[in-house]
Write an enzyme that holds these catalytic residues in place. Structure first.
Site, PDB file in Angstrom:
ATOM      1  N   CYS A 105       0.861  -1.176   0.000  1.00  0.00           N
ATOM      2  CA  CYS A 105       0.000   0.000   0.000  1.00  0.00           C
ATOM      3  C   CYS A 105       0.896   1.223   0.000  1.00  0.00           C
ATOM      4  O   CYS A 105       2.094   1.123   0.300  1.00  0.00           O
ATOM      5  CB  CYS A 105      -0.939   0.000   1.204  1.00  0.00           C
TER       6      CYS A 105
ATOM      7  N   LYS B 190     -12.283  -5.387   1.812  1.00  0.00           N
ATOM      8  CA  LYS B 190     -11.754  -4.514   2.866  1.00  0.00           C
ATOM      9  C   LYS B 190     -12.716  -3.342   3.013  1.00  0.00           C
ATOM     10  O   LYS B 190     -12.906  -2.557   2.070  1.00  0.00           O
ATOM     11  CB  LYS B 190     -10.354  -4.017   2.524  1.00  0.00           C
TER      12      LYS B 190
ATOM     13  N   LYS C  98     -11.523  -8.070   5.679  1.00  0.00           N
ATOM     14  CA  LYS C  98     -11.007  -7.166   6.711  1.00  0.00           C
ATOM     15  C   LYS C  98     -12.018  -6.048   6.933  1.00  0.00           C
ATOM     16  O   LYS C  98     -12.441  -5.429   5.940  1.00  0.00           O
ATOM     17  CB  LYS C  98      -9.652  -6.584   6.259  1.00  0.00           C
TER      18      LYS C  98
ATOM     19  N   SER D  13      -6.719  -3.841  14.344  1.00  0.00           N
ATOM     20  CA  SER D  13      -6.240  -3.196  15.569  1.00  0.00           C
ATOM     21  C   SER D  13      -7.367  -2.827  16.521  1.00  0.00           C
ATOM     22  O   SER D  13      -7.235  -2.975  17.745  1.00  0.00           O
ATOM     23  CB  SER D  13      -5.437  -1.944  15.207  1.00  0.00           C
TER      24      SER D  13
END
Length: 328
Positions: A122, A199, A252, A279
């Protein structure tokens, strides 16, 4: 009177019977550990919003990884955290041969040749604006230029020795471009391609952006990451990435998107399915356990079980060090 076909307890009344009802068993090989590599070579910097996680410099990396490999660590995912001074609008530093990711790949493949080393692909950590690709003059995404650059970065990670490259940018068509780039470089036979296929533009990435110093300087990423309520787009993205050559399909975040994980398993039954316990999920579980809501180990293991039940064979989680202990 209870009907005979209503009686279920007989199938799991004994502890020895219960594992027989489990479709998948969590093993150390089911885990991939995400690691933040800073270009401050001697640093070990705690991440306040992510307990027990660090930005780690290259000179501290071997000491961190060696005991985990000894406990059975099989795979890592590398994220670079460069100094702000090297960031520009094009993410030029992403594949710097002396940058944090490529130097970490070389070290890990030298010291731990059997370790599967994956690189997140990325540009957000390396761009001055914090977006995941190149921008047009009106600050919208320039998809074509972004895809060209991402393919270059992925191939250079592969040339450095990465075993797996994983584009997380969510640009259209980047899987085919990267697959073609790996093929033309003579690397497609030894480097796998893991797609962050579904995602979503989630609230759960906040601690990661603190850790990777990768927050967008303006706007957000909702023009290229998927809307949280969009099951159909997720399904289309999964099918597209399968067509474009992905070896592994990822969803994700994980916990809030188990329906999409199940969709991925049904749409790509012959592909491994990965989920990234991000996270925010990690932080929520930690903080809830610290507040006495539940036992940390019990909750983490249940979260792993639920992701596998939904269809995962690979889980990216910051709980990997603890799980390596618990799975003994």
């Amino acid at each position: 009177m209870v009907e005979l076909d209503s009686l279920l307890h007989s199938g799991y009344h004994n502890p020895a019977l219960r594992p027989l009802q489990v479709e998948r068993t969590l093993t150390k090989g089911s885990l991939m550990y995400p690691i933040f590599i800073t270009d401050e070579q001697d640093s070990l910097i705690p991440i306040p919003s992510m307990p027990n996680q660090y930005r780690i410099g290259i000179n501290r990396l071997e000491a961190l990884i060696a005991p985990l490999v000894a406990k059975g660590l099989k795979a890592v995912m590398l994220f670079g955290v460069p100094n702000d001074s090297v960031k520009d609008e094009f993410g030029t530093a992403a594949d710097d041969p002396q940058g944090p990711v490529i130097t970490a790949v070389r070290l890990l493949k030298t010291k731990f040749p059997a370790l599967l080393v994956s690189c997140d692909v990325c540009l957000c950590e390396y761009t001055s604006h914090g977006h995941c690709g190149h921008l047009n003059s009106d600050n919208t995404i320039n998809n074509e230029a972004s895809v060209r650059r991402l393919a270059e970065v992925a191939v250079n990670y592969a040339k450095a020795g990465a075993d797996n490259v994983a584009p997380s940018d969510m640009m259209d068509g980047r899987m085919r471009a990267i697959k073609q780039g790996l093929h033309e470089a003579g690397l497609s036979h030894r480097v796998s391609l893991m797609a962050y296929s579904a995602k979503y533009a989630s609230a759960l990435y906040g601690p990661f952006r603190d850790a990777a110093c990768s927050g967008a300087k303006f706007g957000d990423r909702s023009a290229y990451q998927l809307p949280p309520g969009s099951r159909g787009l997720g399904r289309r993205a999964i099918q597209r990435d399968v067509r474009e050559g992905a070896d592994i399909i990822m969803v994700k975040p994980a916990t809030f998107y188990m329906d999409i994980i199940r969709d991925a398993k049904e749409l790509a039954p012959d592909h491994p399915i990965a989920a990234y316990q991000v996270s925010g999920e990690y932080a929520m579980i930690h903080h809830a356990a610290a507040a006495g809501v539940f036992d940390l180990k019990t909750a983490v293991l249940e979260s792993m079980c639920s992701l596998q039940r939904a269809g995962c064979s690979l889980i990216l989680t910051y709980f990997t060090p603890e799980l390596l202990e618990w799975l003994d």
